[in-house]
Design an enzyme around this catalytic site. Structure first.
Site, PDB file in Angstrom:
ATOM      1  N   HIS A 187       4.859  20.095  -4.984  1.00 31.68           N
ATOM      2  CA  HIS A 187       5.995  20.370  -4.098  1.00 31.68           C
ATOM      3  C   HIS A 187       7.007  19.238  -4.139  1.00 31.68           C
ATOM      4  O   HIS A 187       8.201  19.451  -3.926  1.00 31.68           O
ATOM      5  CB  HIS A 187       5.509  20.621  -2.670  1.00 31.68           C
ATOM      6  CG  HIS A 187       4.888  21.964  -2.534  1.00 31.68           C
ATOM      7  ND1 HIS A 187       3.535  22.152  -2.516  1.00 31.68           N
ATOM      8  CD2 HIS A 187       5.444  23.195  -2.487  1.00 31.68           C
ATOM      9  CE1 HIS A 187       3.279  23.447  -2.439  1.00 31.68           C
ATOM     10  NE2 HIS A 187       4.421  24.094  -2.421  1.00 31.68           N
ATOM     11  N   GLU A 428       0.447  35.228  -5.269  1.00 31.16           N
ATOM     12  CA  GLU A 428       0.212  33.890  -5.807  1.00 31.16           C
ATOM     13  C   GLU A 428      -1.276  33.578  -5.928  1.00 31.16           C
ATOM     14  O   GLU A 428      -1.653  32.438  -6.185  1.00 31.16           O
ATOM     15  CB  GLU A 428       0.959  32.816  -5.013  1.00 31.16           C
ATOM     16  CG  GLU A 428       0.742  32.858  -3.531  1.00 31.16           C
ATOM     17  CD  GLU A 428       1.583  31.828  -2.777  1.00 31.16           C
ATOM     18  OE1 GLU A 428       2.174  30.927  -3.379  1.00 31.16           O
ATOM     19  OE2 GLU A 428       1.621  31.937  -1.534  1.00 31.16           O
ATOM     20  N   ASP A 452       1.465  28.691  -7.699  1.00 36.04           N
ATOM     21  CA  ASP A 452       0.074  28.827  -7.268  1.00 36.04           C
ATOM     22  C   ASP A 452      -0.676  29.822  -8.135  1.00 36.04           C
ATOM     23  O   ASP A 452      -1.869  29.642  -8.392  1.00 36.04           O
ATOM     24  CB  ASP A 452       0.012  29.243  -5.792  1.00 36.04           C
ATOM     25  CG  ASP A 452       0.152  28.029  -4.888  1.00 36.04           C
ATOM     26  OD1 ASP A 452      -0.488  27.007  -5.180  1.00 36.04           O
ATOM     27  OD2 ASP A 452       0.919  28.091  -3.913  1.00 36.04           O
ATOM     28  N   CYS A 499       9.501  33.915  -7.488  1.00 31.06           N
ATOM     29  CA  CYS A 499      10.130  32.782  -6.808  1.00 31.06           C
ATOM     30  C   CYS A 499       9.481  31.460  -7.201  1.00 31.06           C
ATOM     31  O   CYS A 499       9.883  30.404  -6.741  1.00 31.06           O
ATOM     32  CB  CYS A 499      10.108  32.958  -5.294  1.00 31.06           C
ATOM     33  SG  CYS A 499       8.449  33.029  -4.621  1.00 31.06           S
TER      34      CYS A 499
HETATM   35  C1  PEP Z   1       4.488  29.399  -5.687  1.00 31.42           C
HETATM   36  O1  PEP Z   1       3.311  29.139  -5.433  1.00 31.42           O
HETATM   37  O2  PEP Z   1       4.878  29.772  -6.815  1.00 31.42           O
HETATM   38  C2  PEP Z   1       5.511  29.271  -4.642  1.00 31.42           C
HETATM   39  C3  PEP Z   1       6.746  29.676  -4.845  1.00 31.42           C
HETATM   40  O3  PEP Z   1       5.156  28.671  -3.467  1.00 31.42           O
HETATM   41  P1  PEP Z   1       4.971  27.074  -3.323  1.00 31.42           P
HETATM   42  O4  PEP Z   1       5.425  26.437  -4.603  1.00 31.42           O
HETATM   43  O5  PEP Z   1       5.760  26.645  -2.164  1.00 31.42           O
HETATM   44  O6  PEP Z   1       3.494  26.950  -3.120  1.00 31.42           O
HETATM   45 MG    MG Z   2       2.716  28.904  -3.392  1.00 28.42          MG
END
Ligand code: PEP
Ligand code: MG
Length: 547
Positions: A187, A428, A452, A499
């Site tokens: 993140h 995910e 994820d 996303c």
């Molecule tokens: C993902 O897991 O691809 C996602 C968009 O959520 P995050 O990166 O915030 O876990």
């Molecule tokens: Mg995620």
């Protein structure tokens, strides 16, 4: 000149003096004090020093950001002189407490008083008491201040940074980031990309102790040059200029449709982590927000954000995107995103632990507060809500039921709520992808979280330094799960987007369009680049490739 090689995690080139990020090592533990007078003197000296720091920050901020934004430092300075505050701390010291603990306890007490006040402005002062007290405690502990880079334009060097630490960085002043460790899929990396700061991770320890030297972060080539020779500096400045030109050239697709040569359309949305990302998103020409990571509201707070506080944020996001779909993800707290006040138990495998929807369903009172805030905000734009880390139909039904109840409750109170709030889930986990035919019957859309989904499909910890080379986001297992998810969505008559960070990978755009993806949500800086790529493709002509 020292040349370091690492992993580029964003793009662009940053040049400036190197400043090391210093994490303040502070402690507010209670210690017995024998000489009360000496302890009082320690506090008074630290308070004076803090006031001095705030005075110079105010002066610097006046020049760089103007009076309105500089005022916060003046407010903090005045707080230090407030009688109630000083008497609170000194009284505790006289009772035998050490200065650090006395400051901390006074701050906690005053912050709670402010938080309970009717007036919104006064409630906001709770965070100021906490901030100013942290500054005093830092001085008492002899820890370096974190302001070093705030009003200077620098290249920031650190071992690693947490997502919360990145949230305090400003793209105007941080020209580049270089980390000796760090994972490209964390993140931390995602937030830096959203901010559009050139960054290279994993360059090793050599970057430490180079304070003040000129540094070049080449996030295109994955290199960092320390103390570059004249020839390298000139070459990098030229490359920087060319890169900036290429960014400007993308302006030609601003306002244009995201459509391939042969007429296949895809929606290009932007991802956002918190309010600070909004100007970038609005300026990016994104057709909507495909992922607003609401958990950062929780990480930015010192206590559970109230319904009112959350409502104010969601309303702002919706109002910034009039007529455009804004998908707000309910809080994905847990794993690497933890706030102390949640008091979550330490876990052996936090990525597999009490996270996201699991936490929301375990602590329904918290979830309800967020759902009510979201429903209230829905009256101000085109809100869609999505739930993270889903693994079963049961979870979706429970979450949707809570959303429905929140809406009914508000309507009964006479509070306006949008007639329809589209509801989706993140795909995910491999479990969600595999049962996506069943899940598709429960929701309005899917948004595939490839970060994820890759982590859980390949069994690779996305946070761990040193595994980036194994984190193959193009792995056929992952691509098959994505294809299956899109197919199942379409068969059930709903739409599917991506996303996760893979959505911005231009080498995958053609593959995703061939799968029939309906939406791609990417960092704001990638919106025009992706649109330009989409407009250059001719899917019909490229034929199917085996995954
Ligand atoms: C993902 O897991 O691809 C996602 C968009 O959520 P995050 O990166 O915030 O876990
Ligand atoms: Mg995620």
């Amino acid at each position: 000149m020292l040349t370091l090689t690492g992993k580029p995690v964003s793009t662009g080139i940053g040049i400036g003096p190197l400043a090391t990020y210093r994490r303040a090592a502070i402690s507010t533990e209670v210690r017995p004090v024998e000489d009360t007078e000496a302890e009082l003197a320690r506090f008074r000296k630290a308070r004076e020093e803090a006031a001095g720091q705030l005075g110079s920050l105010y002066a610097k901020a006046l020049e760089t950001v103007g009076e309105k934004d500089a005022a916060i430092f003046e407010i903090h300075r005045m707080m230090l002189e407030d009688d109630e505050y000083t008497e609170g701390v000194e009284g505790r010291i006289r009772e035998g407490l050490n200065a650090e603990a006395a400051v901390d306890q006074t701050a906690l007490e005053l912050a709670a008083v402010f938080r309970d006040m009717e007036d919104e402005y006064m409630r906001g002062r709770a965070a100021d008491v906490t901030d100013v007290s942290r500054r005093v405690v830092q001085i008492l502990c002899g820890a370096a201040s974190e302001d070093a880079f705030v009003y200077e334009k620098v290249i920031l060097a650190a071992g690693d940074l947490s997502p919360e630490e990145v949230m305090h960085l400003d793209a105007e002043t941080v020209l580049g980031i270089v980390l000796s460790a760090g994972s490209a899929t964390s993140h931390t990396a995602i937030l830096i990309r959203n901010l559009g700061i050139p960054a290279v991770f994993g360059v090793g320890q050599a970057v430490c102790g180079q304070e003040g030297k000129t540094a070049v972060v080449d996030a295109i080539g994955g290199k960092v040059f320390l103390d570059p020779d004249e020839a390298t500096l000139t070459e990098m400045r030229e490359r920087q200029g060319r890169w900036q030109e290429s960014q400007k050239a993308l302006e030609r697709v601003r306002g244009k449709e995201s459509v391939t040569q042969d007429g296949q359309k895809v929606r290009i949305y932007a991802n956002a982590g918190h309010l600070a990302d909004l100007p970038g998103v609005v300026g990016s020409d994104a057709e909507g927000i495909g992922l607003f990571r609401s958990e950062f509201i929780y990480l930015e707070s010192d206590d559970y954000p109230t319904e009112e506080q959350q409502f104010a944020v969601y309303k702002k996001v919706l109002e910034a995107m009039p007529g455009k779909r804004v998908i707000i993800r309910t809080m994905d707290i847990g794993a690497d995103k933890k706030a102390d006040y949640f008091a979550l138990k330490p876990e052996e495998n936090p990525a597999l632990g009490l996270r996201a929807i699991r936490l929301c369903l375990t602590r329904p009172e918290l979830f309800k507060t967020q759902l009510r805030a979201l429903c209230r905000a829905s009256a101000y734009g085109k809100l869609a809500v999505m739930f993270p880390m889903i693994i079963s139909v049961e979870e979706v039904r429970r979450a949707r039921e809570m959303l429905r109840k929140a809406k009914l409750e508000l309507l009964a109170e006479g509070v306006p709520v949008a007639e329809t709030i589209e509801t989706g889930i993140m795909i995910e986990t491999p479990a969600a992808a595999i049962i996506s035919d069943k899940l598709a019957k429960e929701v309005d859309f899917f948004s595939i979280g490839t970060n994820d989904l890759t982590q859980y499909t390949l069994a690779i910890d996305r946070q761990q330094t040193g595994l980036d080379d194994f984190f193959d986001a193009h792995h056929p297992a992952l691509l098959r799960l994505i294809e299956m998810t899109v197919r199942n969505a379409h068969e059930a008559g709903i739409w599917a987007g991506i996303c996760g960070e893979l959505g911005a990978d231009l080498s995958m755009t053609e593959t995703f369009l061939r799968m029939g993806i309906d939406e791609l949500s990417v960092p704001a800086a990638s919106v025009l680049l992706l649109r330009s790529k989409v407009r250059s493709l001719d899917i019909g002509a490229s034929g199917n490739k085996e995954l």
